[in-house]
Design an enzyme around this catalytic site. Structure first.
Site, PDB file in Angstrom:
ATOM      1  N   HIS A  54       0.848  -1.193   0.000  1.00  0.00           N
ATOM      2  CA  HIS A  54       0.000   0.000   0.000  1.00  0.00           C
ATOM      3  C   HIS A  54       0.887   1.247   0.000  1.00  0.00           C
ATOM      4  O   HIS A  54       2.019   1.209   0.479  1.00  0.00           O
ATOM      5  CB  HIS A  54      -0.902   0.019   1.234  1.00  0.00           C
ATOM      6  CG  HIS A  54      -2.048  -0.931   1.156  1.00  0.00           C
ATOM      7  ND1 HIS A  54      -3.251  -0.696   1.792  1.00  0.00           N
ATOM      8  CD2 HIS A  54      -2.189  -2.126   0.522  1.00  0.00           C
ATOM      9  CE1 HIS A  54      -4.077  -1.690   1.562  1.00  0.00           C
ATOM     10  NE2 HIS A  54      -3.448  -2.587   0.794  1.00  0.00           N
ATOM     11  N   GLU A  56       0.777   3.965   1.801  1.00  0.00           N
ATOM     12  CA  GLU A  56       1.174   4.430   3.132  1.00  0.00           C
ATOM     13  C   GLU A  56       2.341   3.605   3.685  1.00  0.00           C
ATOM     14  O   GLU A  56       3.283   4.159   4.272  1.00  0.00           O
ATOM     15  CB  GLU A  56      -0.012   4.341   4.101  1.00  0.00           C
ATOM     16  CG  GLU A  56      -1.199   5.202   3.698  1.00  0.00           C
ATOM     17  CD  GLU A  56      -2.247   4.434   2.914  1.00  0.00           C
ATOM     18  OE1 GLU A  56      -3.449   4.677   3.143  1.00  0.00           O
ATOM     19  OE2 GLU A  56      -1.865   3.595   2.071  1.00  0.00           O
ATOM     20  N   CYS A  87      -3.119   0.147   7.274  1.00  0.00           N
ATOM     21  CA  CYS A  87      -2.289   1.355   7.187  1.00  0.00           C
ATOM     22  C   CYS A  87      -2.531   2.276   8.384  1.00  0.00           C
ATOM     23  O   CYS A  87      -1.601   2.944   8.860  1.00  0.00           O
ATOM     24  CB  CYS A  87      -2.564   2.073   5.879  1.00  0.00           C
ATOM     25  SG  CYS A  87      -2.050   1.121   4.420  1.00  0.00           S
TER      26      CYS A  87
END
Length: 284
Positions: A54, A56, A87
């Site tokens: 991801h 993040e 996240c």
């Protein structure tokens, strides 16, 4: 700290993900006291084949490596989409002071949509500010998923066309026995010549060929081709006489309403549309 500037940078990273075919999410981590970007990331789950890729987490990983520790004090994160539970948990673990995000995620957002993780009794609570460049962040997601839907529809359409083509081939092969006394399938050398010839012609669908009109003359042996779509010929070609083809026209049009007859010496071709109308042209 110029909040919109850093969100614009996150959007630029999201566009990079978009170009790679990834869900367009971008994130940056900034040192609040200096304004220095210490970490960047964009969604790479499909490319990396990894559930943790991801935006993040990519930004947190880079920032930790650059600053030399797992804590990121006096840092702010800017991300285009509301963080998911994974996240959000990483933001707590990294001790990030502030979180700025653009678009809300009603399906997976763990900050204020599906749940409010930062309001739970954890030992750390970042400051949250949402709707930063919300319209731009929402638009890039909408554009991505609209394009994805169109691609899926196109793949479905092509799959249907291919299935139809295969079905027509099977029908033609199965039913050809009743015509075997009049016709034969073209051999490999003839097919090569037919394909070279037809590659010079321009088709559109519904099939139409812009032809110069010539009076119909007597024809001897012809090749029959089946027009099945835009520049698509059914890859079974039949050899026989013009008179026989015309007498069996209704049967041939069962397989395709648009037919192309090519003279055996490749000097003339005849296009027949779904109404049985003929247009003829000579090759100069």
């Amino acid at each position: 700290m110029d909040i919109e500037f850093y969100m614009q940078r996150a959007l630029a990273l999201a566009r990079k993900a978009f170009e790679m075919g990834e869900v367009p999410v971008g994130a940056v981590i900034v040192r609040r006291n200096t304004g220095e970007i210490v970490g960047e990331g964009y969604n790479r789950r499909e490319t990396a084949k990894h559930a943790l890729a991801h935006a993040e987490l990519m930004a947190i990983d880079e920032a930790c490596r650059k600053l030399g520790g797992w804590r990121l004090p006096d840092c702010a994160m800017f991300v285009t989409l509301e963080p998911c539970p994974m996240c959000s948990g990483a933001i707590i673990q990294a001790r990030i002071d502030e979180l700025y995000f653009g678009a809300s995620d009603p399906k997976s957002g763990a900050v204020c949509s599906v749940q409010q993780m930062f309001e739970l009794p954890y030992n750390y609570h970042p400051i949250v500010k949402k709707d930063i460049l919300k319209d731009e962040c929402s638009q890039i997601l909408s554009d991505f998923f609209r394009e994805l839907r169109l691609k899926k529809l196109e793949l479905y359409r092509k799959s249907r066309e291919q299935h139809k083509l295969q079905k027509q081939k099977k029908l033609l092969t199965d039913e050809f026995e009743c015509f075997s006394e009049k016709y034969r399938f073209a051999d490999d050398d003839e097919i090569t010549k037919i394909q070279q010839f037809t590659s010079q012609l321009k088709f559109s669908f519904p099939a139409h060929i812009d032809l110069t009109e010539y009076p119909l003359e007597s024809h001897d042996k012809m090749y029959l081709c089946f027009l099945c779509g835009s520049e698509e010929l059914l890859k079974l070609y039949v050899f026989g006489s013009y008179a026989d083809f015309m007498s069996d026209l209704e049967n041939w049009q069962y397989f395709s309403p648009y037919l192309l007859l090519i003279d055996a010496d490749f000097s003339r071709y005849i296009y027949i549309n779904d109404d049985g109308e003929q247009k003829e042209s000579k090759i100069c």
